[in-house]
Enzyme design. Structure first.
Site, PDB file in Angstrom:
ATOM      1  N   CYS A 165       0.311   3.810   2.802  1.00 56.69           N
ATOM      2  CA  CYS A 165       0.862   3.167   4.349  1.00 56.69           C
ATOM      3  C   CYS A 165       2.036   3.508   4.446  1.00 56.69           C
ATOM      4  O   CYS A 165       2.533   3.661   5.591  1.00 56.69           O
ATOM      5  CB  CYS A 165       0.468   1.662   4.175  1.00 56.69           C
ATOM      6  SG  CYS A 165      -1.411   1.138   4.033  1.00 56.69           S
ATOM      7  N   CYS A 216       1.008  -1.210   0.033  1.00 60.31           N
ATOM      8  CA  CYS A 216      -0.007   0.099   0.175  1.00 60.31           C
ATOM      9  C   CYS A 216       0.929   1.144  -0.001  1.00 60.31           C
ATOM     10  O   CYS A 216       1.705   1.467   0.988  1.00 60.31           O
ATOM     11  CB  CYS A 216      -0.954  -0.004   1.181  1.00 60.31           C
ATOM     12  SG  CYS A 216      -1.658   1.490   1.687  1.00 60.31           S
TER      13      CYS A 216
END
Length: 168
Positions: A62, A59
């Site tokens: 993230c 991600c």
């Protein structure tokens, strides 16, 4: 891999009675801690405000959110909230080793549990990475946030502090 995980989450979510809604008690949430040989159970944190953050090593946002949440945690602990809250991250990597490598590069001081089968993600019906929930000291979900931009950390902080102070 991303499509596969979200396809599974969607399929599993279809058999779940309902998604986690605001005002609902958070479902049973437990898992093996990624960096320690122990289990973490969200029920053990009752009495604290919890930011439950779903993420994965693949991600992109993230890479920003985990370090910024870690800094937020440090700031709140230093600001007088050490016993009032905790951040718990739930990693959705199929291979926990990928998550461990990510955490070596982007270390955090809060607990991280593994959810390689995405069973917790299915219960919470996670639509995107990252997705976060604030759970009040009584175990009730009070806020949900999907995605992450650095400019949003102030709103996350505001929501956490309001919940720690007993405000809706």
């Amino acid at each position: 891999m991303t499509r596969w995980i979200f396809a599974v989450v969607g399929l599993l979510g279809a058999v779940t009675a309902s998604a986690v809604e605001l005002g609902q008690v958070a479902p049973e949430t437990r898992g093996e801690r990624l960096l320690y040989d122990q289990t973490l159970d969200l029920a053990d944190l009752r009495g604290k405000t919890v930011l439950l953050d779903f993420w994965a090593s693949w991600c992109g946002p993230c890479k920003q959110s985990l370090p910024m949440l870690d800094q937020l945690r440090s700031d709140l602990v230093a600001g007088g909230y050490p016993d009032l809250f905790e951040i718990v991250a739930v990693n959705l990597d199929e291979n926990p080793e990928a998550a461990r490598r990510f955490l070596k590069r982007y270390p955090v001081s809060y607990p991280v549990i593994a959810d390689p089968e995405a069973s917790l993600a299915a219960v919470y019906k996670i639509p995107t990475m990252p997705t976060s929930f604030i759970i009040n000291p009584q175990g009730v979900v009070t806020w949900r946030h999907e995605g992450f931009r650095p400019s949003e950390i102030s709103e996350i902080r505001k929501q956490l502090v309001q919940t720690m102070n007993g405000q809706p």
